[in-house]
Scaffold this motif. Structure first.
Motif, mmCIF file in Angstrom:
data_model
loop_
_atom_site.group_PDB
_atom_site.id
_atom_site.type_symbol
_atom_site.label_atom_id
_atom_site.label_comp_id
_atom_site.label_asym_id
_atom_site.label_seq_id
_atom_site.Cartn_x
_atom_site.Cartn_y
_atom_site.Cartn_z
ATOM 1 N N ASP A 1 19.665 61.533 0.887
ATOM 2 C CA ASP A 1 19.118 60.524 1.940
ATOM 3 C C ASP A 1 17.487 60.604 1.336
ATOM 4 O O ASP A 1 16.940 61.497 0.808
ATOM 5 N N ALA A 2 16.870 59.895 2.360
ATOM 6 C CA ALA A 2 15.541 59.932 2.272
ATOM 7 C C ALA A 2 14.878 61.303 3.260
ATOM 8 O O ALA A 2 15.028 61.699 4.129
ATOM 9 N N ALA A 3 13.822 61.654 2.501
ATOM 10 C CA ALA A 3 13.012 62.742 2.980
ATOM 11 C C ALA A 3 12.127 62.203 4.111
ATOM 12 O O ALA A 3 12.129 60.973 4.320
ATOM 13 N N ASN B 1 28.002 34.784 4.718
ATOM 14 C CA ASN B 1 29.552 34.760 5.119
ATOM 15 C C ASN B 1 30.181 35.894 4.348
ATOM 16 O O ASN B 1 31.240 35.408 3.756
ATOM 17 N N ASP B 2 29.759 36.915 4.217
ATOM 18 C CA ASP B 2 30.465 38.251 3.211
ATOM 19 C C ASP B 2 30.597 39.277 4.150
ATOM 20 O O ASP B 2 29.717 40.558 3.539
ATOM 21 N N PRO B 3 31.048 39.343 5.319
ATOM 22 C CA PRO B 3 30.744 40.541 6.341
ATOM 23 C C PRO B 3 31.393 42.060 5.513
ATOM 24 O O PRO B 3 31.026 42.795 6.189
ATOM 25 N N GLN B 4 32.532 41.623 4.918
ATOM 26 C CA GLN B 4 33.063 42.928 4.249
ATOM 27 C C GLN B 4 32.530 43.372 2.952
ATOM 28 O O GLN B 4 33.081 44.220 2.342
ATOM 29 N N LEU B 5 31.642 42.594 2.454
ATOM 30 C CA LEU B 5 31.030 42.782 1.064
ATOM 31 C C LEU B 5 31.987 42.532 0.341
ATOM 32 O O LEU B 5 32.427 43.406 -0.866
ATOM 33 N N ALA B 6 33.071 41.668 0.223
ATOM 34 C CA ALA B 6 34.044 41.311 -0.688
ATOM 35 C C ALA B 6 33.473 40.711 -2.060
ATOM 36 O O ALA B 6 33.871 40.982 -3.162
ATOM 37 N N HIS B 7 32.210 40.038 -1.985
ATOM 38 C CA HIS B 7 31.942 39.235 -3.044
ATOM 39 C C HIS B 7 30.393 40.165 -3.462
ATOM 40 O O HIS B 7 30.140 39.885 -4.623
ATOM 41 N N GLY B 8 29.874 40.652 -2.395
ATOM 42 C CA GLY B 8 28.382 41.176 -2.706
ATOM 43 C C GLY B 8 28.453 42.758 -2.851
ATOM 44 O O GLY B 8 29.478 43.377 -2.701
ATOM 45 N N SER B 9 27.186 43.216 -3.129
ATOM 46 C CA SER B 9 26.935 44.468 -3.184
ATOM 47 C C SER B 9 25.751 44.939 -2.831
ATOM 48 O O SER B 9 24.967 43.860 -2.554
ATOM 49 N N TYR B 10 25.212 45.999 -2.985
ATOM 50 C CA TYR B 10 23.827 46.403 -2.474
ATOM 51 C C TYR B 10 23.290 47.578 -3.302
ATOM 52 O O TYR B 10 24.060 48.608 -3.678
ATOM 53 N N ASP B 11 22.033 47.817 -3.057
ATOM 54 C CA ASP B 11 21.529 49.227 -3.506
ATOM 55 C C ASP B 11 20.542 49.916 -2.547
ATOM 56 O O ASP B 11 19.695 48.891 -1.761
ATOM 57 N N CYS B 12 20.207 50.907 -2.258
ATOM 58 C CA CYS B 12 19.462 51.435 -1.451
ATOM 59 C C CYS B 12 18.518 52.558 -2.121
ATOM 60 O O CYS B 12 19.005 53.468 -2.822
ATOM 61 N N ALA B 13 17.326 51.905 -2.449
ATOM 62 C CA ALA B 13 16.419 52.659 -3.553
ATOM 63 C C ALA B 13 15.413 53.583 -2.419
ATOM 64 O O ALA B 13 14.888 53.053 -1.748
ATOM 65 N N VAL B 14 15.440 54.927 -2.768
ATOM 66 C CA VAL B 14 14.964 56.002 -1.829
ATOM 67 C C VAL B 14 13.697 56.341 -2.744
ATOM 68 O O VAL B 14 13.604 56.897 -3.811
ATOM 69 N N GLY B 15 12.402 56.551 -1.837
ATOM 70 C CA GLY B 15 11.326 57.130 -2.165
ATOM 71 C C GLY B 15 10.529 56.721 -3.658
ATOM 72 O O GLY B 15 10.898 57.343 -4.530
ATOM 73 N N PHE B 16 9.781 55.849 -3.600
ATOM 74 C CA PHE B 16 9.106 55.359 -4.708
ATOM 75 C C PHE B 16 7.927 56.231 -4.833
ATOM 76 O O PHE B 16 7.125 56.601 -3.947
#
Length: 119
Positions: free
Chosen positions: A42-44, A88-103
């Motif tokens: 996780d993020a510091a 219209n994708d509340p369960q992320l059935a079609h989509g995805s994501y990234d969480c980019a931490v600490g640049f």
């Protein structure tokens, strides 16, 4: 023996220690190094998170920023889920994501994220 360490040798050791810490800090290492060891997933406290939402998980060339400057990966997920609901994708059935931490900036005027979390 203690008198010798407290005298000239003690001052030399202190000077070497201070110079070593300054050299390490000038290379940009301490913050990222500590974050990698103490906050590996996780993020510091001093880092921020960028949320990236991909409407189609098979095509990562199309994306939307769901949030920047977020406090942690939980807030990242919340921001992505809000954008997924609007798409219209509340369960992320079609989509995805990234969480980019600490640049962290690199010497060549670019940078890198310390950690990228993908579900």
């Amino acid at each position: 023996m203690m008198r010798f360490i407290r005298g000239r040798m003690g001052r030399r050791l202190l000077a070497v220690g201070i110079i070593s810490l300054l050299a390490w800090a000038s290379l940009g290492g301490p913050r990222e190094w500590f974050a990698n060891r103490l906050w590996a997933t996780d993020a510091a406290p001093w880092e921020r998170v960028t949320a990236v939402y991909y409407p189609d998980k098979t095509d990562r060339s199309v994306f939307k920023f769901a949030g920047e400057g977020l406090e942690n990966t939980e807030k990242c997920r919340d921001a992505v889920m809000a954008l997924a609901v609007k798409n219209n994708d509340p369960q992320l059935a079609h989509g995805s994501y990234d969480c980019a931490v600490g640049f962290y900036a690199d010497d060549d005027h670019t940078g890198h994220y310390r950690l990228t979390i993908t579900p």
